[in-house]
Write an enzyme that holds these catalytic residues in place. Structure first.
Site, PDB file in Angstrom:
ATOM      1  N   ASN A 287       0.838  -1.206   0.000  1.00 37.74           N
ATOM      2  CA  ASN A 287       0.000   0.000   0.000  1.00 37.74           C
ATOM      3  C   ASN A 287       0.878   1.263   0.000  1.00 37.74           C
ATOM      4  O   ASN A 287       1.448   1.632   1.031  1.00 37.74           O
ATOM      5  CB  ASN A 287      -0.902  -0.056   1.241  1.00 37.74           C
ATOM      6  CG  ASN A 287      -1.945   1.027   1.258  1.00 37.74           C
ATOM      7  OD1 ASN A 287      -1.697   2.127   0.778  1.00 37.74           O
ATOM      8  ND2 ASN A 287      -3.106   0.730   1.820  1.00 37.74           N
TER       9      ASN A 287
ATOM     10  N   LYS B  47       0.027   4.095   2.615  1.00 41.55           N
ATOM     11  CA  LYS B  47       0.553   3.903   3.966  1.00 41.55           C
ATOM     12  C   LYS B  47       2.018   4.331   4.019  1.00 41.55           C
ATOM     13  O   LYS B  47       2.454   5.014   4.937  1.00 41.55           O
ATOM     14  CB  LYS B  47       0.407   2.431   4.397  1.00 41.55           C
ATOM     15  CG  LYS B  47      -1.009   2.055   4.791  1.00 41.55           C
ATOM     16  CD  LYS B  47      -1.235   0.553   4.951  1.00 41.55           C
ATOM     17  CE  LYS B  47      -0.270  -0.172   5.830  1.00 41.55           C
ATOM     18  NZ  LYS B  47      -0.722  -1.571   6.109  1.00 41.55           N
TER      19      LYS B  47
ATOM     20  N   GLU C 252      -0.202 -12.766   5.009  1.00 45.81           N
ATOM     21  CA  GLU C 252      -1.033 -12.293   6.114  1.00 45.81           C
ATOM     22  C   GLU C 252      -1.734 -13.475   6.748  1.00 45.81           C
ATOM     23  O   GLU C 252      -2.612 -14.077   6.125  1.00 45.81           O
ATOM     24  CB  GLU C 252      -2.027 -11.256   5.616  1.00 45.81           C
ATOM     25  CG  GLU C 252      -2.099 -10.097   6.574  1.00 45.81           C
ATOM     26  CD  GLU C 252      -2.804  -8.868   6.023  1.00 45.81           C
ATOM     27  OE1 GLU C 252      -3.922  -8.620   6.455  1.00 45.81           O
ATOM     28  OE2 GLU C 252      -2.218  -8.163   5.197  1.00 45.81           O
TER      29      GLU C 252
ATOM     30  N   ASP D 254       0.112  -3.119  10.435  1.00 52.09           N
ATOM     31  CA  ASP D 254      -1.206  -3.712  10.251  1.00 52.09           C
ATOM     32  C   ASP D 254      -2.224  -2.808  10.935  1.00 52.09           C
ATOM     33  O   ASP D 254      -2.038  -2.398  12.083  1.00 52.09           O
ATOM     34  CB  ASP D 254      -1.274  -5.140  10.810  1.00 52.09           C
ATOM     35  CG  ASP D 254      -2.387  -5.910  10.111  1.00 52.09           C
ATOM     36  OD1 ASP D 254      -2.282  -6.117   8.885  1.00 52.09           O
ATOM     37  OD2 ASP D 254      -3.379  -6.251  10.759  1.00 52.09           O
TER      38      ASP D 254
ATOM     39  N   GLY E 252      -8.623   4.412   1.007  1.00 58.36           N
ATOM     40  CA  GLY E 252      -9.119   3.506   2.049  1.00 58.36           C
ATOM     41  C   GLY E 252     -10.374   4.043   2.728  1.00 58.36           C
ATOM     42  O   GLY E 252     -11.308   4.547   2.085  1.00 58.36           O
ATOM     43  N   TYR E 253     -10.387   3.948   4.050  1.00 60.77           N
ATOM     44  CA  TYR E 253     -11.552   4.384   4.829  1.00 60.77           C
ATOM     45  C   TYR E 253     -11.543   5.893   5.128  1.00 60.77           C
ATOM     46  O   TYR E 253     -12.418   6.380   5.852  1.00 60.77           O
ATOM     47  CB  TYR E 253     -11.610   3.602   6.151  1.00 60.77           C
ATOM     48  CG  TYR E 253     -11.860   2.114   5.974  1.00 60.77           C
ATOM     49  CD1 TYR E 253     -13.111   1.643   5.588  1.00 60.77           C
ATOM     50  CD2 TYR E 253     -10.855   1.173   6.199  1.00 60.77           C
ATOM     51  CE1 TYR E 253     -13.358   0.284   5.416  1.00 60.77           C
ATOM     52  CE2 TYR E 253     -11.089  -0.190   6.033  1.00 60.77           C
ATOM     53  CZ  TYR E 253     -12.337  -0.627   5.643  1.00 60.77           C
ATOM     54  OH  TYR E 253     -12.576  -1.972   5.478  1.00 60.77           O
ATOM     55  N   ASP E 254     -10.577   6.613   4.598  1.00 60.92           N
ATOM     56  CA  ASP E 254     -10.479   8.056   4.901  1.00 60.92           C
ATOM     57  C   ASP E 254     -11.770   8.840   4.633  1.00 60.92           C
ATOM     58  O   ASP E 254     -12.107   9.749   5.402  1.00 60.92           O
ATOM     59  CB  ASP E 254      -9.320   8.694   4.122  1.00 60.92           C
ATOM     60  CG  ASP E 254      -7.984   8.534   4.836  1.00 60.92           C
ATOM     61  OD1 ASP E 254      -7.963   7.961   5.940  1.00 60.92           O
ATOM     62  OD2 ASP E 254      -6.966   8.978   4.288  1.00 60.92           O
TER      63      ASP E 254
ATOM     64  N   HIS F  35      -3.839   7.204  13.949  1.00 60.64           N
ATOM     65  CA  HIS F  35      -3.332   5.950  14.513  1.00 60.64           C
ATOM     66  C   HIS F  35      -1.892   5.705  14.052  1.00 60.64           C
ATOM     67  O   HIS F  35      -1.021   5.335  14.824  1.00 60.64           O
ATOM     68  CB  HIS F  35      -4.261   4.800  14.090  1.00 60.64           C
ATOM     69  CG  HIS F  35      -4.524   4.733  12.604  1.00 60.64           C
ATOM     70  ND1 HIS F  35      -4.807   5.842  11.838  1.00 60.64           N
ATOM     71  CD2 HIS F  35      -4.501   3.688  11.719  1.00 60.64           C
ATOM     72  CE1 HIS F  35      -4.974   5.492  10.570  1.00 60.64           C
ATOM     73  NE2 HIS F  35      -4.786   4.187  10.474  1.00 60.64           N
ATOM     74  N   ARG F  36      -1.632   5.982  12.766  1.00 59.36           N
ATOM     75  CA  ARG F  36      -0.281   5.766  12.182  1.00 59.36           C
ATOM     76  C   ARG F  36       0.731   6.713  12.836  1.00 59.36           C
ATOM     77  O   ARG F  36       1.814   6.302  13.224  1.00 59.36           O
ATOM     78  CB  ARG F  36      -0.373   6.033  10.666  1.00 59.36           C
ATOM     79  CG  ARG F  36       0.916   5.897   9.894  1.00 59.36           C
ATOM     80  CD  ARG F  36       0.665   5.762   8.407  1.00 59.36           C
ATOM     81  NE  ARG F  36      -0.167   4.606   8.130  1.00 59.36           N
ATOM     82  CZ  ARG F  36      -1.469   4.688   7.805  1.00 59.36           C
ATOM     83  NH1 ARG F  36      -2.050   5.855   7.650  1.00 59.36           N
ATOM     84  NH2 ARG F  36      -2.171   3.589   7.625  1.00 59.36           N
TER      85      ARG F  36
HETATM   86  P1  ITT Z   1      -0.206  -4.137   3.558  1.00 56.28           P
HETATM   87  O1  ITT Z   1      -0.755  -5.224   4.445  1.00 56.28           O
HETATM   88  O2  ITT Z   1       0.410  -4.646   2.281  1.00 56.28           O
HETATM   89  O3  ITT Z   1       0.718  -3.207   4.301  1.00 56.28           O
HETATM   90  P2  ITT Z   1      -2.999  -3.226   3.387  1.00 56.28           P
HETATM   91  O4  ITT Z   1      -3.637  -2.095   2.622  1.00 56.28           O
HETATM   92  O5  ITT Z   1      -3.551  -4.602   3.181  1.00 56.28           O
HETATM   93  O6  ITT Z   1      -1.421  -3.178   3.072  1.00 56.28           O
HETATM   94  P3  ITT Z   1      -3.756  -3.285   6.211  1.00 56.28           P
HETATM   95  O7  ITT Z   1      -4.078  -4.728   6.167  1.00 56.28           O
HETATM   96  O8  ITT Z   1      -2.939  -2.790   7.348  1.00 56.28           O
HETATM   97  O9  ITT Z   1      -2.973  -2.828   4.886  1.00 56.28           O
HETATM   98  O10 ITT Z   1      -4.986  -2.292   6.127  1.00 56.28           O
HETATM   99  C1  ITT Z   1      -6.239  -2.515   6.579  1.00 56.28           C
HETATM  100  C2  ITT Z   1      -7.228  -1.694   5.770  1.00 56.28           C
HETATM  101  O11 ITT Z   1      -7.388  -0.424   6.398  1.00 56.28           O
HETATM  102  C3  ITT Z   1      -6.836  -1.414   4.318  1.00 56.28           C
HETATM  103  O12 ITT Z   1      -8.005  -1.507   3.521  1.00 56.28           O
HETATM  104  C4  ITT Z   1      -6.340   0.017   4.347  1.00 56.28           C
HETATM  105  O13 ITT Z   1      -6.572   0.682   3.105  1.00 56.28           O
HETATM  106  C5  ITT Z   1      -7.179   0.617   5.464  1.00 56.28           C
HETATM  107  N1  ITT Z   1      -6.459   1.690   6.143  1.00 56.28           N
HETATM  108  C6  ITT Z   1      -5.397   1.567   6.961  1.00 56.28           C
HETATM  109  N2  ITT Z   1      -4.969   2.771   7.383  1.00 56.28           N
HETATM  110  C7  ITT Z   1      -5.795   3.670   6.807  1.00 56.28           C
HETATM  111  C8  ITT Z   1      -5.862   5.068   6.834  1.00 56.28           C
HETATM  112  O14 ITT Z   1      -4.991   5.819   7.490  1.00 56.28           O
HETATM  113  N3  ITT Z   1      -6.820   5.670   6.130  1.00 56.28           N
HETATM  114  C9  ITT Z   1      -7.716   4.952   5.434  1.00 56.28           C
HETATM  115  N4  ITT Z   1      -7.734   3.618   5.331  1.00 56.28           N
HETATM  116  C10 ITT Z   1      -6.758   2.988   6.020  1.00 56.28           C
END
Ligand code: ITT
Length: 181
Positions: free
Chosen positions: A13, A16, A40, A69, A142-144, A166-167
């Site tokens: 991603n 991220k 995963e 994660d 994502g969920y933004d 959170h990040r």
């Molecule tokens: P990797 O595991 O390859 O790092 P991923 O996108 O699968 O990438 P996660 O499993 O950690 O990453 O993410 C969980 C979900 O939450 C995923 O759909 C992300 O897009 C979303 N997400 C995580 N942090 C976010 C943020 O800051 N804003 C919006 N969506 C977020």
């Protein structure tokens, strides 16, 4: 990738990574990107999932690495989608979440950053409280567009996301540990 980075971020991603790089830069750290799809494992624990991803990442890039994660935990849905957030985003997405959420809209975003250098494996956990908006707002990733943080804006519209998310919180803990190491 030049060896001059303090650490690399392994993820599929790029959003991220780009936020993590900006955040760590504000703490005086450099971050490289190792783009890959990590193994995963199925677990209800973000810490266990992140530990598995960190071991897998280190075995592939063979240098100090962090992985992240995340999970979106919605109170009225008993914490769903939580550890399944990535799968749920790819399947029902934000529109599906908006249909499921009831009148109680409180939620939290959790981040687990795990560092691995082949000897040390260490996790840093943080969360941010907020709620799920009634409709999508802004064009973030994502969920933004549906998660509203402390400034009453969705993360997609917020100017404060990278100073309050959170990040940000998990990376702050990680960087203060790493820079003391
Ligand atoms: P990797 O595991 O390859 O790092 P991923 O996108 O699968 O990438 P996660 O499993 O950690 O990453 O993410 C969980 C979900 O939450 C995923 O759909 C992300 O897009 C979303 N997400 C995580 N942090 C976010 C943020 O800051 N804003 C919006 N969506 C977020």
């Amino acid at each position: 990738m030049p060896p001059s980075y303090d650490v690399v971020f392994a993820s599929s991603n790029r959003h991220k990574y780009s936020e993590a790089r900006q955040i760590l830069d504000s703490f005086g750290m450099t971050l490289g990107f190792f783009r890959c799809r990590l193994e995963e494992l199925q677990s209800d624990s973000l810490v266990r999932i992140a530990a598995g991803k960190a071991r897998d990442a280190f075995s592939r890039c063979n240098r100090p690495v962090i992985v992240e994660d995340d999970g979106l935990f919605i109170d009225s849905l008993g914490g769903f989608p939580g550890p399944y957030s990535s799968y749920v985003f790819e399947t029902i997405g934000n529109r599906g979440i908006l249909k499921l959420v009831g009148s109680k809209r409180s939620a939290k975003f959790v981040s687990v950053i795990t560092y691995c250098d082949g000897t040390t494996l260490k996790s840093f956990n943080a969360s941010v409280n907020g709620f799920i908006s009634r409709r999508q707002s802004g064009s973030g990733w994502g969920y933004d567009p549906i998660f509203v943080g402390s400034d009453s804006e969705t993360f997609a519209r917020s100017k404060l996301k990278n100073e309050s998310s959170h990040r940000y919180r998990a990376l702050k803990k990680f960087s203060s540990w790493f820079l003391r190491m």
